[in-house]
Design a protein around this motif. Structure first.
Motif, short mmCIF file in Angstrom:
data_model
loop_
_atom_site.label_atom_id
_atom_site.label_comp_id
_atom_site.label_asym_id
_atom_site.label_seq_id
_atom_site.Cartn_x
_atom_site.Cartn_y
_atom_site.Cartn_z
N GLU A 39 0.83 -1.21 0.00
CA GLU A 39 0.00 0.00 0.00
C GLU A 39 0.87 1.27 0.00
N LYS A 51 -2.77 -0.78 -5.99
CA LYS A 51 -3.95 -0.81 -5.10
C LYS A 51 -4.67 -2.16 -5.25
N THR A 54 -2.61 -4.69 -3.55
CA THR A 54 -2.72 -4.57 -2.09
C THR A 54 -4.03 -5.20 -1.62
N LYS A 55 -5.11 -4.89 -2.34
CA LYS A 55 -6.42 -5.40 -1.92
C LYS A 55 -6.47 -6.93 -1.98
N TRP A 120 -11.49 1.99 2.40
CA TRP A 120 -10.80 2.35 1.15
C TRP A 120 -11.39 3.61 0.51
N GLU A 121 -12.72 3.67 0.42
CA GLU A 121 -13.34 4.83 -0.25
C GLU A 121 -13.90 5.83 0.76
N LYS A 125 -6.44 8.67 1.81
CA LYS A 125 -5.45 7.63 1.50
C LYS A 125 -4.38 7.52 2.59
N HIS A 128 -5.74 5.80 5.61
CA HIS A 128 -5.90 4.37 5.34
C HIS A 128 -4.55 3.65 5.46
N THR A 132 -3.29 0.66 8.03
CA THR A 132 -2.67 -0.61 7.61
C THR A 132 -1.35 -0.83 8.37
#
Lengths: 507, 71
Positions: A39, A51, A54-55, A120-121, A125, A128, A132
């Motif tokens: 990330e 991204k 990462t997801k 995420w949304e 960023k 987030h 993590t």
């Protein structure tokens, strides 16, 4: 009631639950950092491919976490039921670290996990990414508290035994937290978990390459994981050496069993590989190995940091070696029995209100307190751990641990050459190494725990006294219930993981 | 403060609502927790708490085990 049978089943049950729990933990510890790396790269490059990548890994991290979460709670049940004497005695020491771990884990999971998976949304960023990283750092710090507790059992420090309450009471929390054994354990367990996480990412990515799917994602994941794995596996080697030195200083019997060394030697050779003589017992004249390859003098360097130094063997530590000023288990058993007797006398004197006799017995007990645990052993052979299991688990761990950096180097070389998808042999090996990482990690714990037998608390409490006097049948029944439950969880983990890997990264 | 609380609530509410794989994982977690809880209740009594009424009695029981000579 056959207490010996109860103790064996209680040990088997604890080993079963701990080993199954440890299937989930190392991947959580290692993959959490890799997800944070992925990330971070996404944020610094702004490339949406990172991204997506990462997801994908975050999903696998979530599956592993969900299946593994709470499997450790079972061990806490076992303490109260199967190990009540031990549990009572260490309550004051373990209460604080385990409570901190519980609170830490709860807040971590309730806040940062939610942001990591749901946010995420919905959050910035930067926040987030911060979440993590907090999950990665927090999960690993959570492990610290458990490893402090384990380190204390291997090297009890910062405490005093209260003979009125039969408890070890904390005297110096920093001595417990900063115990060199606890720190070594933390370093070794977390860095080896980074290797397991890296092998997992490299292995799954290799599978994608073999299948000709998600090639860009697989190669990017591999590159990051192989670098992290290489650095971590080199660090594992360094702190593993430090751990072995620590074992030599504080648990010399474990070191002797690790090396299958029956008679001490100066200089002592390091066994590179061998087959233990299964008929050999301490004190016997038979040869230690059926076949063996040794490196002369290296064990002296590892154990004492000096070439040519004497390293005691199992026989020296069991029966004593006056020429080397080694007090053996035989003498310590005599001393421990005095400690047990004086403790009983103290209790009786207290009961009849004889203050002077109580003080005298307490003084006698204090003189022999450090050998208390030996007072419960029948003979010096009881102080020797299962040699073959300790030896093979140690050597298996070391051999695999030596191969891991080589694999990471090979993967990095072929990534650099740009031909990794044309190396099916390497990709097949990488996938196989995914499982070998788990085997090495489990072997490490087998060595740590079997190698310290017969002690629940090193030199102070053998497992036979730590256990609860309950019927073996109950423990046996729950052993098989847990075996079924954990096997079902493992099948669920593998099934859900395999399905997600088959689906691959989603757009 | 109120808006922030609302956003936090929405994060959890929407997050849970939009879960796909997560739903199955939550089912696994809940089933596992129920099984572990039941096992704990049925098979794992705290031996010293159940069998002894006070801390003194518990300490005496442990001391009795500690002062028993080698078996």
């Amino acid at each position: 009631m056959d207490l010996a049978s109860t103790v064996q089943w209680a040990r088997a049950q604890f080993a079963l639950t701990a080993m199954y729990h440890w299937i989930f933990v190392p991947l959580t510890l290692g993959l959490s950092f890799l997800v944070a790396f992925f990330e971070s790269i996404y944020l610094s490059t702004g490339n949406p491919e990172w991204k997506r990548l990462t997801k994908f890994w975050m999903t696998l991290f979530g599956v592993n976490f969900a299946i593994g979460v709470a499997t450790g709670i079972i061990m806490e049940f076992e303490f109260g039921t199967n190990w009540s004497n031990y549990s009572w005695m260490v309550g004051d020491i373990f209460g604080a670290p385990l409570a901190v771990e519980g609170i830490f884990a709860f807040f971590l999971e309730a806040t940062f996990f939610a942001v990591m998976f749901f946010g995420w949304e919905r959050v910035g960023k930067g926040f987030h990414l911060f979440s993590t990283w907090m999950v990665a750092v927090g999960s690993n710090l959570s492990a610290l508290w458990i490893l402090i507790a384990n380190g204390w059992m291997q090297f009890p420090t910062g405490m005093a035994f209260n003979p009125d309450l039969a408890r070890f009471e904390m005297r110096d929390i920093w001595a417990v937290i900063l115990s060199p054994v606890a720190l070594d354990k933390f370093m070794h367990a977390t860095s080896s978990s980074f290797v397991v996480g890296s092998l997992f990412v490299v292995g799954v990515s290799a599978l994608f390459l073999l299948q000709g799917r998600h090639l860009t994602m697989a190669k990017r994941s591999m590159a990051v994981a192989a670098v992290f794995g290489l650095i971590s596996s080199l660090f594992v080697g360094i702190n593993g050496d430090e751990s072995a030195y620590s074992v030599a200083q504080r648990q010399p019997m474990k070191l002797a069993a690790m090396e299958g060394l029956y008679d001490g030697a100066a200089p002592a050779p390091l066994v590179l590989g061998g087959i233990i003589n299964p008929m050999k017992n301490p004190g016997d004249a038979g040869s230690d190995f059926l076949a063996v390859v040794k490196a002369p003098g290296l064990l002296s360097l590892l154990a004492e940091r000096k070439l040519g130094a004497f390293v005691p063997g199992i026989n020296d530590l069991a029966f004593g070696n006056p020429a080397r000023q080694i007090v053996g288990a035989k003498e310590r058993i005599a001393s421990g029995r005095i400690a047990v007797r004086e403790l009983a006398s103290y209790k009786e004197a207290q009961a009849r209100g004889d203050v002077q006799a109580a003080a005298q017995s307490l003084a006698g007990f204090k003189t022999h307190e450090s050998d208390l645990g030996y007072g419960y052993l029948k003979n010096p052979l009881d102080a020797v751990p299962p040699v073959a299991t300790t030896f093979y688990s140690f050597h298996l761990m070391v051999v695999l641990g030596t191969l891991f950096p080589l694999l990471f180097l090979l993967v990095l070389y072929h990534l650099y050459q740009g031909d990794i998808e044309r190396c099916p042999w390497l990709n097949r090996a990488s996938f196989l190494f995914l499982f070998l990482g788990y085997i090495a990690s489990q072997a490490g714990w087998v060595l740590a725990e079997v190698g310290r037998q017969p002690w629940a608390i090193q030199n102070l409490l053998p497992v036979g006294v730590a256990a609860t006097p309950i019927a073996a049948g109950n423990v046996k029944l729950t052993f098989f219930i847990f075996l079924t439950l954990f096997t079902a969880l493992l099948i669920a983990e593998i099934g859900i993981m395999a399905r997600q890997i088959k689906i691959g990264p989603e757009d | 403060m109120g808006r922030r609380l609302g956003r936090i609530t929405a994060l959890y509410r929407d997050g849970f609502r939009e879960m796909r794989l997560g739903r199955r994982l939550w089912k696994v977690i809940l089933i596992k927790l129920v099984v572990i809880y039941l096992l704990g209740r049925c098979f794992f009594p705290d031996y010293l708490r159940v069998n002894f009424a006070s801390d003194k009695a518990r300490a005496d029981s442990v001391l009795a085990a500690l002062t028993r000579p080698a078996r």
